[in-house]
Design an enzyme around this catalytic site. Structure first.
Site, mmCIF file in Angstrom:
data_model
loop_
_atom_site.group_PDB
_atom_site.id
_atom_site.type_symbol
_atom_site.label_atom_id
_atom_site.label_comp_id
_atom_site.label_asym_id
_atom_site.label_seq_id
_atom_site.Cartn_x
_atom_site.Cartn_y
_atom_site.Cartn_z
ATOM 1 N N HIS A 365 0.808 -1.222 0.000
ATOM 2 C CA HIS A 365 0.000 0.000 0.000
ATOM 3 C C HIS A 365 0.840 1.270 0.000
ATOM 4 O O HIS A 365 0.309 2.343 0.305
ATOM 5 C CB HIS A 365 -0.915 0.032 1.232
ATOM 6 C CG HIS A 365 -2.089 -0.883 1.144
ATOM 7 N ND1 HIS A 365 -3.249 -0.546 0.486
ATOM 8 C CD2 HIS A 365 -2.286 -2.127 1.635
ATOM 9 C CE1 HIS A 365 -4.114 -1.533 0.580
ATOM 10 N NE2 HIS A 365 -3.551 -2.516 1.271
ATOM 11 N N LYS A 556 -8.022 13.495 4.937
ATOM 12 C CA LYS A 556 -7.152 12.324 4.842
ATOM 13 C C LYS A 556 -6.155 12.399 5.990
ATOM 14 O O LYS A 556 -6.046 13.424 6.666
ATOM 15 C CB LYS A 556 -6.428 12.252 3.493
ATOM 16 C CG LYS A 556 -5.764 13.537 3.060
ATOM 17 C CD LYS A 556 -5.280 13.443 1.623
ATOM 18 C CE LYS A 556 -6.393 13.615 0.642
ATOM 19 N NZ LYS A 556 -6.774 12.389 -0.043
ATOM 20 N N ARG A 557 -5.462 11.313 6.218
ATOM 21 C CA ARG A 557 -4.438 11.309 7.256
ATOM 22 C C ARG A 557 -3.443 12.440 7.021
ATOM 23 O O ARG A 557 -3.102 12.746 5.887
ATOM 24 C CB ARG A 557 -3.724 9.951 7.223
ATOM 25 C CG ARG A 557 -2.614 9.760 8.223
ATOM 26 C CD ARG A 557 -2.209 8.293 8.249
ATOM 27 N NE ARG A 557 -1.912 7.780 6.917
ATOM 28 C CZ ARG A 557 -0.693 7.780 6.371
ATOM 29 N NH1 ARG A 557 0.331 8.264 7.032
ATOM 30 N NH2 ARG A 557 -0.505 7.277 5.167
ATOM 31 N N LYS A 562 0.928 13.964 1.464
ATOM 32 C CA LYS A 562 -0.426 14.276 1.002
ATOM 33 C C LYS A 562 -0.607 15.772 0.767
ATOM 34 O O LYS A 562 -1.549 16.196 0.116
ATOM 35 C CB LYS A 562 -1.449 13.742 1.999
ATOM 36 C CG LYS A 562 -1.430 12.215 2.084
ATOM 37 C CD LYS A 562 -2.430 11.690 3.096
ATOM 38 C CE LYS A 562 -2.353 10.181 3.247
ATOM 39 N NZ LYS A 562 -2.870 9.448 2.077
ATOM 40 N N THR A 666 -8.670 6.294 -1.687
ATOM 41 C CA THR A 666 -10.055 5.863 -1.868
ATOM 42 C C THR A 666 -11.004 7.009 -1.570
ATOM 43 O O THR A 666 -12.150 6.981 -2.008
ATOM 44 C CB THR A 666 -10.397 4.656 -0.977
ATOM 45 O OG1 THR A 666 -9.986 4.927 0.363
ATOM 46 C CG2 THR A 666 -9.705 3.409 -1.475
ATOM 47 N N LYS A 670 -14.735 8.110 -3.363
ATOM 48 C CA LYS A 670 -15.982 8.432 -2.663
ATOM 49 C C LYS A 670 -16.521 9.786 -3.114
ATOM 50 O O LYS A 670 -17.732 9.947 -3.335
ATOM 51 C CB LYS A 670 -15.736 8.433 -1.150
ATOM 52 C CG LYS A 670 -15.375 7.080 -0.578
ATOM 53 C CD LYS A 670 -14.794 7.210 0.819
ATOM 54 C CE LYS A 670 -14.109 5.916 1.228
ATOM 55 N NZ LYS A 670 -13.215 6.081 2.372
#
Length: 825
Positions: A365, A556-557, A562, A666, A670
């Protein structure tokens, strides 16, 4: 009822039957009558009543699987981020209408009981939510499967903010009871740790090794039902809780040493106490390895001893099971299976290795080297001495094959060794999984390509047939049907009900993007969803936002790759443009910038960024010059429950990781499925989203992965971008000069220094491209009718991103298992 079914009474599927059973649960389960029942009493009674509608199917599913012995999937994951269970159970059992009407007749609002349910925080983010989506799809597709994980007593921490800074609180999700779990202490498993090994000669004259453990704990299984969507199948999720072998010493207690009397219990229970203990200390690292071995040892023992028939021929194990390793956390299962076969069952090494290589598959991942777990030889040898010996032998035999394939190439041998020699001797778990696994898969087309070409390139050259791709997906049951009931109703009205289990049918919506009335209704639903979010944030967090503003979301985390900082620099840039007079306030599109993110407790830079987001929010939200047109909303403790309200409300989805760093994502799926447009880099599953929805309905910006590599190889100097871009310079100077910290330049200085002197994830290099893309967003949003057309097409073209499709790909490319229709309707 057929004789093959368990003699369990199927609940009465009428309103009267439901009311009768609910009151019985309230009286005899909770010990109260309706007039005295608390909200929690009523919720627990409702949950038990609803689960009765699934339990007979669950028992029948288990019996049928025992009879047919079809090949199963065991999904091993350290995280299962399930979300609340009540609505999912209502949906799967198709009794939501009956329950609503029955409760109303008793003067009870179902929404009030929904709020009483505590979400189990058994995951950190995308990894755990993916696992939850996958077990949902496995059940919906009627695939025999079982999920295995850990029942964390406190789960992921509950995030709070104190003066804008993250503070972690225990997540007490079990405090008021968990009606969805079934404990089975009689099926507990003993798990050993520490000690030493010894060699002995068996009865046949063969040299054998036995493990002499130093201490043990007990794993108690807690079963959860995993219902398929209205198909009768109910699979199982089995989570393990750690207990001491001897939890209480009465003699020590009677001597007056009360703390020492329960010391063993406290020590053992630490293993399943908290999801991902803070591992910046040696003790934290040791506890995390204990967790990983604990749950896979329990799971393998459970499957071999309890799930399989007593007379099962283990040489046929690959025909009966595949163990899917969800990232590196469960990889210690590989030497554990070897130990069970060789040491406990007396198999030859070669026979055990032949079976082991066929029953494991590994999902990677990440593309970040630091995220590929390694365990020091010292720690692994001290905690699991026999497993280290097995890993050494696996490595020795593997490297002998590598030397034979590449004679004289010792540098390659060192690169491919499961044992790293520098900076310390350590076991590379991703390498072990690749050597032992039958398949290795990435989770998006780009990610899988980079996995083959860069991260595990030596292995892909050596094992070209092992590597494949399965792009992630999300369950449409939770993230469209449950989360967005109004949109679900509009879709069903347009194309029928079958889309919930065949998401590619959303393609049938494409012509309706040209239908003005459909677009109007779609826009109305989006605004209603925003209003729902406005009400929730006001009640939950005291945050005030407008339903008339563009909702620009990044949830998100919190990790630097990110690039929440890139989003924040855009917020600061807009703030600077307005307050400097460059941009008249009446030309500013009203916009709410919504953030949701938790930082790992020991991740200092991530915590700094959270502090800065909240500081910028305080300034932006209170500056009268902005006239309320720009607002920053950062609700604490973002989780699945909040996502179910926020995702359907979003207009713009921020997927802005540095190209080549995000495995898949993901959240992006969504948002697209709920009609948000994406601004993003060509990274992870963004690539496939853009290809499917079309360039004109996606706001692409930023460097490509090859361009990133070229810049880094040439020697990236972020200060050059600061010097050459006046707009960027002003944004960073605002942070450096204390604009958002009361004039204190020291508070956020680490962020400024990091960006100017390191900027590992090229925030400054992508800044101008990102700001330009945001200008395109503004222009597109000004044409609301055109925006809604794009939003409809995002929904229509995103059916590929169903977790049902992902599971079908796993079945075809990796697991080679078949759906098994249950013996009932």
């Amino acid at each position: 009822m057929s004789e093959s079914l368990d003699p369990i009474t199927v609940p009465d599927r009428t309103v009267e039957g439901f009311v009768q059973e609910f009151l019985r649960e309230l009286h005899f389960g909770q010990g109260v009558d309706l007039s005295r029942a608390s909200t929690n009493d009523k919720y627990l009674a409702l949950a038990r009543t609803v689960r009765h509608h699934l339990m007979s199917r669950w028992m029948q599913t288990l019996r049928h699987q025992g009879q047919v012995q079809a090949k199963s999937v065991a999904y091993l994951s350290a995280e299962f981020l399930l979300g609340r269970q009540l609505d999912n159970a209502l949906l799967a059992a198709d009794i939501d209408g009956i329950v609503t009407e029955g409760l109303t007749s008793l003067g009870i609002d179902l929404d009030d009981l929904r709020q009483a349910e505590q979400e189990p925080g058994l995951g950190n983010g995308g990894l755990g939510r993916l696992a939850a989506c996958f077990i949902d799809s496995l059940a919906t597709l009627s695939v025999p499967s079982i999920g295995y994980g850990i029942r964390y007593e406190y789960g992921i921490f509950r995030q709070t903010f104190v003066d804008g800074w993250q503070v972690e609180q225990p997540d007490t999700w079990l405090e008021l009871g968990s009606p969805w779990e079934f404990p089975h202490p009689e099926a507990a498993v003993k798990v050993n740790f520490g000690g030493s090994t010894e060699t002995y000669i068996d009865d046949d004259g063969n040299a054998r090794t036995r493990w002499l453990p130093g201490w043990s704990v007990i794993g108690v299984p807690y079963n959860y039902m995993v219902p398929g969507y209205r198909n009768g199948r109910v699979n199982t999720l089995r989570l393990w809780s750690a207990r001491a072998e001897k939890s209480f010493d009465l003699q020590i207690f009677n001597s007056g040493d009360y703390a020492d009397a329960v010391r063993a219990q406290t020590f053992a229970e630490n293993i399943s106490k908290v999801l991902y203990p803070e591992d910046s200390t040696p003790q934290g690292k040791e506890l995390r390895l204990q967790q990983q071995y604990f749950f896979v040892a329990c799971s393998l023992a459970d499957f071999l001893d309890n799930v399989l028939p007593a007379d099962f021929d283990l040489t046929k194990l690959p025909e009966r099971i595949v163990f899917q390793l969800n990232d590196t956390h469960p990889v210690i299962a590989i030497p554990e299976l070897m130990r069970l076969l060789v040491d406990d069952r007396g198999w030859s090494w070669d026979d055990a290795w032949a079976v082991t290589q066929q029953v494991f598959a590994y999902t990677c991942h990440t593309l970040l080297p630091e995220a590929l777990e390694v365990w020091s030889v010292e720690l692994l040898g001290r905690l699991l001495p026999r497993h280290l010996e097995i890993i050494y032998r696996i490595n020795d035999e593997f490297l002998a094959q590598v030397r034979k394939a590449y004679p004289g190439d010792e540098l390659r041998v060192r690169r491919m060794s499961i044992i790293a020699e520098f900076p310390e001797r350590a076991v590379r778990m991703a390498f072990l999984a690749t050597v032992a696994g039958a398949k290795v898969n990435g989770v998006a087309e780009l990610h899988s390509q980079l996995l083959r070409d860069k991260v595990l390139n030596d292995f892909s050259a050596y094992y070209p047939d092992k590597f494949t791709n399965v792009t992630n997906g999300v369950t449409p049951r939770r993230f469209v049907r449950m989360a967005n009931p109004a949109l679900s109703g509009l879709i069903t009205e347009a194309i029928g009900e079958g889309w919930v289990t065949d998401l590619e049918r959303l393609r049938e919506l494409e012509p309706l993007a040209e239908d003005a009335e459909f677009r109007r209704r779609f826009a109305q639903i989006k605004r209603e969803n925003k209003t729902r979010l406005v009400d929730l944030l006001a009640a939950r967090d005291g945050i005030e936002i407008s339903p008339d503003a563009m909702l620009d979301v990044m949830v998100k985390r919190l990790h630097e790759y990110k690039r929440q900082m890139l989003k924040l620099l855009h917020v600061i840039t807009l703030y600077d443009r307005v307050t400097s007079g460059e941009l008249p306030i009446d030309q500013v599109t009203p916009r709410t910038f919504a953030f949701g993110a938790k930082a790992a407790p020991g991740y200092k830079m991530a915590k700094q960024i959270i502090g800065l987001i909240n500081a910028v929010g305080r300034t932006v939200n209170t500056d009268p010059a902005l006239e309320g047109r720009l607002r920053v909303a950062f609700p604490a403790n973002y989780n699945v429950t909040l996502a179910e309200t926020l995702v359907p409300a979003a207009d713009l989805s921020e997927q802005i990781s540095l190209a080549g760093k995000e495995a898949s994502g993901t959240g992006n799926m969504k948002f697209a499925l709920n009609g948000a447009l994406t601004i993003g880099t060509d990274d992870g599953a963004n690539v496939e989203i853009r290809q499917l929805v079309g360039d004109e309905h996606f706001f692409l910006f930023g460097l490509t992965e090859p361009e990133v590599a070229d810049i880094v190889d040439a020697g990236y100097r972020p200060s050059t971008y600061y010097a050459n871009n006046a707009t960027l310079r002003r944004a960073l100077d605002h942070i450096a000069e204390g604009t958002f910290s009361g004039g204190d330049r020291r508070v956020f200085e680490p962020i400024v220094s990091n960006l100017l002197h390191e900027d590992r994830f090229l925030v400054l290099a992508d800044y101008q491209s990102y700001v330009d893309a945001q200008d395109r967003v503004e222009a597109a949003y000004a044409d609301q009718d055109g925006w809604m057309r794009s939003a409809v097409l995002n929904v229509a073209r995103s059916g590929f991103f169903s977790s049902d499709r992902s599971i079908k790909d796993y079945l075809d490319r990796i697991w080679h298992a078949e759906p098994v229709a249950p013996p009932f309707v």
